[in-house]
Scaffold this active site. Structure first.
Site, PDB file in Angstrom:
ATOM      1  N   GLU A  56       0.820  -1.215   0.000  1.00 21.47           N
ATOM      2  CA  GLU A  56       0.000   0.000   0.000  1.00 21.47           C
ATOM      3  C   GLU A  56       0.857   1.270   0.000  1.00 21.47           C
ATOM      4  O   GLU A  56       0.592   2.239   0.712  1.00 21.47           O
ATOM      5  CB  GLU A  56      -0.986   0.013   1.172  1.00 21.47           C
ATOM      6  CG  GLU A  56      -2.213   0.857   0.874  1.00 21.47           C
ATOM      7  CD  GLU A  56      -3.375   0.663   1.839  1.00 21.47           C
ATOM      8  OE1 GLU A  56      -3.818   1.671   2.428  1.00 21.47           O
ATOM      9  OE2 GLU A  56      -3.846  -0.482   1.989  1.00 21.47           O
ATOM     10  N   TYR A  96      -6.127   4.977  -9.443  1.00 24.23           N
ATOM     11  CA  TYR A  96      -5.672   4.498  -8.130  1.00 24.23           C
ATOM     12  C   TYR A  96      -4.509   3.533  -8.318  1.00 24.23           C
ATOM     13  O   TYR A  96      -4.624   2.511  -8.980  1.00 24.23           O
ATOM     14  CB  TYR A  96      -6.807   3.805  -7.379  1.00 24.23           C
ATOM     15  CG  TYR A  96      -6.388   3.326  -6.006  1.00 24.23           C
ATOM     16  CD1 TYR A  96      -6.450   4.175  -4.913  1.00 24.23           C
ATOM     17  CD2 TYR A  96      -5.907   2.030  -5.817  1.00 24.23           C
ATOM     18  CE1 TYR A  96      -6.046   3.757  -3.663  1.00 24.23           C
ATOM     19  CE2 TYR A  96      -5.506   1.606  -4.565  1.00 24.23           C
ATOM     20  CZ  TYR A  96      -5.581   2.471  -3.495  1.00 24.23           C
ATOM     21  OH  TYR A  96      -5.165   2.047  -2.249  1.00 24.23           O
ATOM     22  N   GLU A  98      -0.885   1.629  -6.451  1.00 20.44           N
ATOM     23  CA  GLU A  98      -0.074   1.258  -5.294  1.00 20.44           C
ATOM     24  C   GLU A  98       1.198   0.578  -5.784  1.00 20.44           C
ATOM     25  O   GLU A  98       1.295   0.183  -6.948  1.00 20.44           O
ATOM     26  CB  GLU A  98      -0.817   0.288  -4.371  1.00 20.44           C
ATOM     27  CG  GLU A  98      -2.009   0.845  -3.649  1.00 20.44           C
ATOM     28  CD  GLU A  98      -2.632  -0.180  -2.714  1.00 20.44           C
ATOM     29  OE1 GLU A  98      -2.001  -1.232  -2.468  1.00 20.44           O
ATOM     30  OE2 GLU A  98      -3.758   0.058  -2.241  1.00 20.44           O
ATOM     31  N   HIS A 153      -1.685  -8.031  -2.381  1.00 18.18           N
ATOM     32  CA  HIS A 153      -2.611  -7.159  -1.657  1.00 18.18           C
ATOM     33  C   HIS A 153      -3.897  -7.145  -2.464  1.00 18.18           C
ATOM     34  O   HIS A 153      -3.970  -6.544  -3.539  1.00 18.18           O
ATOM     35  CB  HIS A 153      -2.042  -5.741  -1.522  1.00 18.18           C
ATOM     36  CG  HIS A 153      -2.968  -4.812  -0.801  1.00 18.18           C
ATOM     37  ND1 HIS A 153      -2.924  -3.439  -0.951  1.00 18.18           N
ATOM     38  CD2 HIS A 153      -3.986  -5.054   0.074  1.00 18.18           C
ATOM     39  CE1 HIS A 153      -3.862  -2.886  -0.199  1.00 18.18           C
ATOM     40  NE2 HIS A 153      -4.526  -3.846   0.427  1.00 18.18           N
ATOM     41  N   ASP A 187      -1.348  -8.886   2.439  1.00 15.81           N
ATOM     42  CA  ASP A 187      -2.682  -8.577   2.924  1.00 15.81           C
ATOM     43  C   ASP A 187      -3.677  -9.219   1.970  1.00 15.81           C
ATOM     44  O   ASP A 187      -4.075  -8.633   0.974  1.00 15.81           O
ATOM     45  CB  ASP A 187      -2.874  -7.052   2.984  1.00 15.81           C
ATOM     46  CG  ASP A 187      -4.280  -6.651   3.380  1.00 15.81           C
ATOM     47  OD1 ASP A 187      -5.074  -7.531   3.761  1.00 15.81           O
ATOM     48  OD2 ASP A 187      -4.592  -5.442   3.301  1.00 15.81           O
ATOM     49  N   ASP A 232      -4.036 -10.794   7.092  1.00 17.67           N
ATOM     50  CA  ASP A 232      -2.673 -10.967   6.574  1.00 17.67           C
ATOM     51  C   ASP A 232      -2.220 -12.413   6.759  1.00 17.67           C
ATOM     52  O   ASP A 232      -2.378 -12.986   7.842  1.00 17.67           O
ATOM     53  CB  ASP A 232      -1.726 -10.009   7.286  1.00 17.67           C
ATOM     54  CG  ASP A 232      -2.174  -8.566   7.136  1.00 17.67           C
ATOM     55  OD1 ASP A 232      -1.695  -7.893   6.223  1.00 17.67           O
ATOM     56  OD2 ASP A 232      -3.041  -8.123   7.937  1.00 17.67           O
ATOM     57  N   HIS A 272      -3.031  -2.521  10.090  1.00 14.02           N
ATOM     58  CA  HIS A 272      -2.615  -3.922  10.061  1.00 14.02           C
ATOM     59  C   HIS A 272      -1.394  -4.131  10.945  1.00 14.02           C
ATOM     60  O   HIS A 272      -0.486  -3.285  10.983  1.00 14.02           O
ATOM     61  CB  HIS A 272      -2.234  -4.353   8.639  1.00 14.02           C
ATOM     62  CG  HIS A 272      -3.380  -4.435   7.699  1.00 14.02           C
ATOM     63  ND1 HIS A 272      -3.967  -5.615   7.331  1.00 14.02           N
ATOM     64  CD2 HIS A 272      -4.062  -3.458   7.034  1.00 14.02           C
ATOM     65  CE1 HIS A 272      -4.954  -5.385   6.483  1.00 14.02           C
ATOM     66  NE2 HIS A 272      -5.029  -4.076   6.290  1.00 14.02           N
TER      67      HIS A 272
END
Length: 302
Positions: A56, A96, A98, A153, A187, A232, A272
């Site tokens: 992230e 978006y 990451e 993720h 994750d 996770d 997390h």
């Protein structure tokens, strides 16, 4: 004779366990790196690990990771940087994006190869929100000298499909690199309604018993006190790595309790907890090897 040769190599090179970690640092970018109290905690967490997967990373200007690495390596007196890193491209659909990054202690491991999975399997394209950025590591002082980490993720609403798709990534990477030792981590959002119990049997890396899940469904990797979810995960595959993993080392690191943070302070770092596991040092592997050799000798003498 072979065992004697291995003994000599290990005596010369030394041996140590290797701590491998995974951490979703919620919305990690320039804003977070500008807050010293948050960065201090993040650096402490990473310093506990020899290999750390970070997820992230939201940083369109590519400033957050260099800042983190500068602060991380400033702990050491040597001019030589203790930690290095490798990072993916910015991944995601539309605007978006990451990134995945791996931070690793350079005196213990090195990067043998990296591979950005393309997620273009015919008839099943674009399953992943953030395609795995796969890294093949060399680790000469541990029970196995090479291992491959496949990170993930997921988007919560698509977790079942994305986790299942890891099987296809595994097949692709295995054929590409001839790798035998795999760690899947990240994750997965593999809990709390995102993966209903009835769906587990449809996830190939779960229904295939050759894949071992080290963090149970009953675990809690969420910082929020109102939530108890095993988001996770760490999964391993391969005969050698199965023997090389120290199962007692599997850890969900509650940094909030360890560093005396309030829930609000903890959530400012991440929502997390990091998860971790250790590879046994080469000496530990040698004990197993001796036992195996002795068993073989006893069987042969019968």
């Amino acid at each position: 004779m072979l065992l004697h040769s291995i003994l000599l190599v290990l005596a010369f090179t030394g041996a140590s366990a290797l701590k491998i970690c995974s951490f979703n640092i919620r919305s990690f970018g320039e804003a977070k790196t500008a807050k010293p109290e948050i960065m201090d905690v993040i650096v402490k967490i990473i310093s506990r690990c020899d290999v750390m997967l970070i997820m992230e990373i939201k940083d369109s200007h590519s400033k957050a990771m260099p800042r983190l690495m500068t602060q991380l390596n400033s702990q050491f007196n040597s001019r030589k940087e203790e930690y290095g890193f490798t990072i993916s491209d910015r991944l995601g659909r539309k605007t978006y994006k990451e990134q995945y990054a791996f931070i690793y202690r350079q005196k213990l491991v090195s990067v043998k190869a990296v591979y950005q999975y393309p997620d273009q399997q015919r008839g099943d394209e674009d399953v992943f929100s953030r395609e795995p950025f796969v890294v093949w590591f060399k680790s000469p002082k541990t029970a196995i000298q090479e291992f491959t980490i496949i990170p993930l993720h997921t988007t919560p609403e698509n977790s079942v499909r994305e986790i299942d798709k890891l099987y296809d990534v595994y097949i692709d990477v295995k054929q590409r690199w001839k790798s035998e030792n795999f760690i899947f981590m990240g994750d997965f959002n593999a809990a709390c309604g995102y993966v209903p119990k009835k769906q587990w049997k449809s996830i190939r890396v779960r229904s295939d018993l050759r894949f071992e899940w080290l963090i149970s469904d009953q675990s809690d990797t969420s910082v929020r006190e109102s939530t108890h979810c095993a988001y996770d995960r760490i999964v391993i595959h391969g005969e050698a790595i199965s023997k090389a993993i120290d199962r007692e080392s599997v850890e969900i690191f509650n940094f909030q309790t360890v560093y005396g943070l309030t829930e609000e302070q903890g959530l400012a770092v991440s929502d997390h907890f990091p998860v971790a596991v250790e590879l046994k040092p080469a000496r530990g592997f040698l004990t197993w090897l001796k036992s195996s050799v002795n068993k073989t000798k006893r069987s042969a003498s019968k």
